[in-house]
Design a protein around this motif. Structure first.
Motif, PDB file in Angstrom:
ATOM      1  N   GLN A  45       0.839  -1.192   0.000  1.00  0.00           N
ATOM      2  CA  GLN A  45       0.000   0.000   0.000  1.00  0.00           C
ATOM      3  C   GLN A  45       0.877   1.245   0.000  1.00  0.00           C
ATOM      4  OE1 GLN A  45      -3.044   0.107   3.049  1.00  0.00           O
ATOM      5  NE2 GLN A  45      -3.103  -2.119   3.136  1.00  0.00           N
ATOM      6  N   PHE A  46       0.562   2.168  -0.866  1.00  0.00           N
ATOM      7  CA  PHE A  46       1.290   3.427  -0.954  1.00  0.00           C
ATOM      8  C   PHE A  46       1.025   4.271   0.285  1.00  0.00           C
ATOM      9  CE2 PHE A  46       3.016   7.212  -2.632  1.00  0.00           C
ATOM     10  CZ  PHE A  46       2.097   8.243  -2.452  1.00  0.00           C
ATOM     11  N   LEU A  47       2.103   4.826   0.882  1.00  0.00           N
ATOM     12  CA  LEU A  47       1.985   5.685   2.068  1.00  0.00           C
ATOM     13  C   LEU A  47       2.179   7.156   1.732  1.00  0.00           C
ATOM     14  CD1 LEU A  47       3.878   4.042   5.070  1.00  0.00           C
ATOM     15  CD2 LEU A  47       1.444   4.576   4.910  1.00  0.00           C
ATOM     16  N   LEU A  48       3.294   7.451   1.056  1.00  0.00           N
ATOM     17  CA  LEU A  48       3.595   8.849   0.748  1.00  0.00           C
ATOM     18  C   LEU A  48       4.709   8.924  -0.286  1.00  0.00           C
ATOM     19  CD1 LEU A  48       6.465   9.243   2.379  1.00  0.00           C
ATOM     20  CD2 LEU A  48       4.964   9.626   4.335  1.00  0.00           C
ATOM     21  N   LYS A  49       4.899  10.148  -0.803  1.00  0.00           N
ATOM     22  CA  LYS A  49       5.929  10.331  -1.825  1.00  0.00           C
ATOM     23  C   LYS A  49       6.522  11.729  -1.706  1.00  0.00           C
ATOM     24  CE  LYS A  49       2.658  12.019  -5.289  1.00  0.00           C
ATOM     25  NZ  LYS A  49       1.987  11.742  -6.584  1.00  0.00           N
ATOM     26  N   TYR A  50       7.754  11.853  -2.179  1.00  0.00           N
ATOM     27  CA  TYR A  50       8.401  13.142  -2.363  1.00  0.00           C
ATOM     28  C   TYR A  50       8.782  13.271  -3.827  1.00  0.00           C
ATOM     29  CZ  TYR A  50      11.737  16.916  -2.417  1.00  0.00           C
ATOM     30  OH  TYR A  50      12.373  18.087  -2.732  1.00  0.00           O
ATOM     31  N   ILE A  51       8.347  14.364  -4.440  1.00  0.00           N
ATOM     32  CA  ILE A  51       8.766  14.649  -5.807  1.00  0.00           C
ATOM     33  C   ILE A  51       9.549  15.957  -5.840  1.00  0.00           C
ATOM     34  CG2 ILE A  51       7.967  15.161  -8.155  1.00  0.00           C
ATOM     35  CD1 ILE A  51       5.693  13.207  -7.701  1.00  0.00           C
ATOM     36  N   THR A  52       8.980  16.990  -5.252  1.00  0.00           N
ATOM     37  CA  THR A  52       9.655  18.275  -5.188  1.00  0.00           C
ATOM     38  C   THR A  52       8.981  19.101  -4.114  1.00  0.00           C
ATOM     39  OG1 THR A  52      10.413  20.175  -6.498  1.00  0.00           O
ATOM     40  CG2 THR A  52       8.163  19.400  -6.901  1.00  0.00           C
ATOM     41  N   GLY A  53       9.597  20.224  -3.723  1.00  0.00           N
ATOM     42  CA  GLY A  53       8.946  21.117  -2.766  1.00  0.00           C
ATOM     43  C   GLY A  53       9.431  20.898  -1.348  1.00  0.00           C
ATOM     44  N   ASP A  54       8.516  21.053  -0.392  1.00  0.00           N
ATOM     45  CA  ASP A  54       8.819  20.960   1.023  1.00  0.00           C
ATOM     46  C   ASP A  54       9.471  19.621   1.345  1.00  0.00           C
ATOM     47  OD1 ASP A  54       6.831  21.717   4.010  1.00  0.00           O
ATOM     48  OD2 ASP A  54       8.946  21.177   3.740  1.00  0.00           O
ATOM     49  N   ASN A  55      10.543  19.662   2.117  1.00  0.00           N
ATOM     50  CA  ASN A  55      11.278  18.436   2.428  1.00  0.00           C
ATOM     51  C   ASN A  55      10.506  17.501   3.341  1.00  0.00           C
ATOM     52  OD1 ASN A  55      13.390  19.290   0.858  1.00  0.00           O
ATOM     53  ND2 ASN A  55      14.647  19.971   2.581  1.00  0.00           N
ATOM     54  N   LEU A  56       9.526  17.993   4.067  1.00  0.00           N
ATOM     55  CA  LEU A  56       8.719  17.159   4.947  1.00  0.00           C
ATOM     56  C   LEU A  56       7.394  16.879   4.251  1.00  0.00           C
ATOM     57  CD1 LEU A  56       8.628  15.837   7.769  1.00  0.00           C
ATOM     58  CD2 LEU A  56       7.421  17.891   8.549  1.00  0.00           C
ATOM     59  N   VAL A  57       7.145  15.620   3.970  1.00  0.00           N
ATOM     60  CA  VAL A  57       5.901  15.248   3.298  1.00  0.00           C
ATOM     61  C   VAL A  57       5.044  14.423   4.240  1.00  0.00           C
ATOM     62  CG1 VAL A  57       6.841  15.346   0.984  1.00  0.00           C
ATOM     63  CG2 VAL A  57       7.008  13.231   2.269  1.00  0.00           C
ATOM     64  N   LYS A  58       3.754  14.645   4.155  1.00  0.00           N
ATOM     65  CA  LYS A  58       2.815  13.926   5.013  1.00  0.00           C
ATOM     66  C   LYS A  58       2.055  12.910   4.184  1.00  0.00           C
ATOM     67  CE  LYS A  58       2.370  17.698   8.338  1.00  0.00           C
ATOM     68  NZ  LYS A  58       3.183  16.994   9.346  1.00  0.00           N
ATOM     69  N   GLY A  59       1.755  11.770   4.820  1.00  0.00           N
ATOM     70  CA  GLY A  59       1.072  10.714   4.098  1.00  0.00           C
ATOM     71  C   GLY A  59      -0.074  10.129   4.887  1.00  0.00           C
ATOM     72  N   SER A  60      -0.386   8.888   4.545  1.00  0.00           N
ATOM     73  CA  SER A  60      -1.510   8.201   5.157  1.00  0.00           C
ATOM     74  C   SER A  60      -1.187   7.763   6.583  1.00  0.00           C
ATOM     75  CB  SER A  60      -1.880   6.974   4.330  1.00  0.00           C
ATOM     76  OG  SER A  60      -2.074   7.296   2.974  1.00  0.00           O
ATOM     77  N   TYR A  61      -2.264   7.586   7.391  1.00  0.00           N
ATOM     78  CA  TYR A  61      -2.178   7.009   8.738  1.00  0.00           C
ATOM     79  C   TYR A  61      -1.269   7.786   9.679  1.00  0.00           C
ATOM     80  CZ  TYR A  61      -3.775   3.201   5.716  1.00  0.00           C
ATOM     81  OH  TYR A  61      -4.425   2.451   4.771  1.00  0.00           O
ATOM     82  N   GLY A  62      -1.069   9.082   9.434  1.00  0.00           N
ATOM     83  CA  GLY A  62      -0.264   9.910  10.323  1.00  0.00           C
ATOM     84  C   GLY A  62       1.231   9.829  10.084  1.00  0.00           C
ATOM     85  N   PHE A  63       1.651   9.126   9.045  1.00  0.00           N
ATOM     86  CA  PHE A  63       3.066   9.030   8.735  1.00  0.00           C
ATOM     87  C   PHE A  63       3.548  10.266   7.987  1.00  0.00           C
ATOM     88  CE2 PHE A  63       4.548   4.904  10.044  1.00  0.00           C
ATOM     89  CZ  PHE A  63       3.392   4.157  10.175  1.00  0.00           C
ATOM     90  N   GLU A  64       4.834  10.547   8.149  1.00  0.00           N
ATOM     91  CA  GLU A  64       5.482  11.603   7.403  1.00  0.00           C
ATOM     92  C   GLU A  64       6.905  11.157   7.096  1.00  0.00           C
ATOM     93  OE1 GLU A  64       4.872  14.784  10.177  1.00  0.00           O
ATOM     94  OE2 GLU A  64       6.704  14.331  11.283  1.00  0.00           O
ATOM     95  N   ALA A  65       7.531  11.833   6.150  1.00  0.00           N
ATOM     96  CA  ALA A  65       8.906  11.482   5.802  1.00  0.00           C
ATOM     97  C   ALA A  65       9.664  12.755   5.485  1.00  0.00           C
ATOM     98  CB  ALA A  65       8.943  10.531   4.618  1.00  0.00           C
ATOM     99  N   GLU A  66      10.942  12.726   5.829  1.00  0.00           N
ATOM    100  CA  GLU A  66      11.788  13.894   5.618  1.00  0.00           C
ATOM    101  C   GLU A  66      12.845  13.597   4.575  1.00  0.00           C
ATOM    102  OE1 GLU A  66      13.560  15.448   9.141  1.00  0.00           O
ATOM    103  OE2 GLU A  66      14.075  17.344   8.180  1.00  0.00           O
ATOM    104  N   PHE A  67      12.832  14.386   3.522  1.00  0.00           N
ATOM    105  CA  PHE A  67      13.825  14.276   2.454  1.00  0.00           C
ATOM    106  C   PHE A  67      15.037  15.124   2.815  1.00  0.00           C
ATOM    107  CE2 PHE A  67      15.846  13.956  -1.471  1.00  0.00           C
ATOM    108  CZ  PHE A  67      16.044  15.192  -2.060  1.00  0.00           C
ATOM    109  N   ASN A  68      16.219  14.507   2.769  1.00  0.00           N
ATOM    110  CA  ASN A  68      17.458  15.230   3.050  1.00  0.00           C
ATOM    111  C   ASN A  68      18.397  14.986   1.877  1.00  0.00           C
ATOM    112  OD1 ASN A  68      20.105  15.938   3.952  1.00  0.00           O
ATOM    113  ND2 ASN A  68      19.336  15.927   6.056  1.00  0.00           N
ATOM    114  N   LYS A  69      18.527  16.002   1.035  1.00  0.00           N
ATOM    115  CA  LYS A  69      19.305  15.829  -0.195  1.00  0.00           C
ATOM    116  C   LYS A  69      20.786  15.615   0.081  1.00  0.00           C
ATOM    117  CE  LYS A  69      19.911  17.710  -4.830  1.00  0.00           C
ATOM    118  NZ  LYS A  69      19.511  18.763  -5.796  1.00  0.00           N
ATOM    119  N   SER A  70      21.328  16.346   1.047  1.00  0.00           N
ATOM    120  CA  SER A  70      22.769  16.249   1.319  1.00  0.00           C
ATOM    121  C   SER A  70      23.147  14.880   1.885  1.00  0.00           C
ATOM    122  CB  SER A  70      23.200  17.350   2.268  1.00  0.00           C
ATOM    123  OG  SER A  70      22.545  17.215   3.519  1.00  0.00           O
ATOM    124  N   GLN A  71      22.228  14.289   2.643  1.00  0.00           N
ATOM    125  CA  GLN A  71      22.482  12.969   3.209  1.00  0.00           C
ATOM    126  C   GLN A  71      21.855  11.854   2.371  1.00  0.00           C
ATOM    127  OE1 GLN A  71      21.395  12.820   7.355  1.00  0.00           O
ATOM    128  NE2 GLN A  71      22.672  14.578   7.904  1.00  0.00           N
TER     129      GLN A  71
END
Lengths: 113, 112
Positions: A45-71
């Motif tokens: 099941q898909f939860l969330l995605k990052y394509i562009t924009g804000d580094n913190l993305v929110k998804g289903s069921y209260g989950f979120e993910a943080e994109f860190n380009k340098s790391q």
């Protein structure tokens, strides 16, 4: 070679505590990043995605993910874990230049009451 | 919106027999994937279609596996002859070209 790493086979968290499931990647360009969850005997099941924009993305069921380009990381987080969050979590990355999805090996998340 | 449909849900066959799986993707999704998932592991891409053309089949064991997507919609995956190591869950997924993939429930194949 392009790759996705989920360094922890299993993560154990007490219910109510914050959780983090780690994902790092090695791909060229500006990738699209995804998290999926798999419950026993179910499809992914898909939860969330990052394509562009804000580094913190929110998804289903209260989950979120943080994109860190340098790391080159895209860690999955939730402020307060539920027992029902126990499942297998997969990170996937799509390099910007083609259609392929590159998958991590998965992390088993166990939330204890 | 209807999801990705797969059938059958379960299949048990003897080794050296043949088997076929069917997938109906989400309407309008140009990209269709077939994955093999061994218990406890991540999905392994077998074949990827863009409309009715093959984009990637580098990990498809072509001596025994075949897949087609006629008319760029439904797809079938066939195994002939099956081996014990083919026991796995076969997942079909679909997506617009560069967005998230949506998965079906999968077909659990047991080869005895």
């Amino acid at each position: 070679a392009q790759s996705v790493a989920q360094p922890e086979d299993q993560v154990n968290v007490a219910e109510g505590n914050p959780l983090t499931v780690k994902c790092t990647y090695s791909v060229s360009g500006n990738p699209y990043l995804f998290w999926y969850v798999q419950y026993p005997n179910r499809g992914l099941q898909f939860l969330l995605k990052y394509i562009t924009g804000d580094n913190l993305v929110k998804g289903s069921y209260g989950f979120e993910a943080e994109f860190n380009k340098s790391q080159t990381s895209f860690h999955l987080k939730k402020p307060s874990a539920l027992v029902s969050d126990s499942a297998l979590y997969f990170c996937a990355v799509r390099p910007d230049s083609n259609y392929q999805l590159i998958w991590g090996a998965g992390t088993k998340l166990i939330i204890k009451p | 919106e209807a999801g990705v449909a797969q059938s059958p849900r379960y299949k048990i066959i003897e080794k050296r027999q043949s088997v076929a799986f069917w997938c109906n993707p989400i309407s309008g999704h140009a990209t269709l994937y077939w994955y093999q998932q061994i218990l406890g592991q991540g999905p392994k891409l077998l074949i990827q279609f863009q409309n009715n053309g093959v984009v990637d089949d580098s990990q498809l064991p072509k001596d025994r596996f075949s897949a087609e997507r006629l008319k760029g919609v439904d797809s079938t995956l066939k195994i002939q002859p099956a081996k014990l190591e083919d026991s796995a869950v076969y997942l079909c997924a679909s997506s617009f070209t560069n967005t998230e993939a949506f998965f079906g429930q999968g077909t659990r194949l047991t080869v005895v």
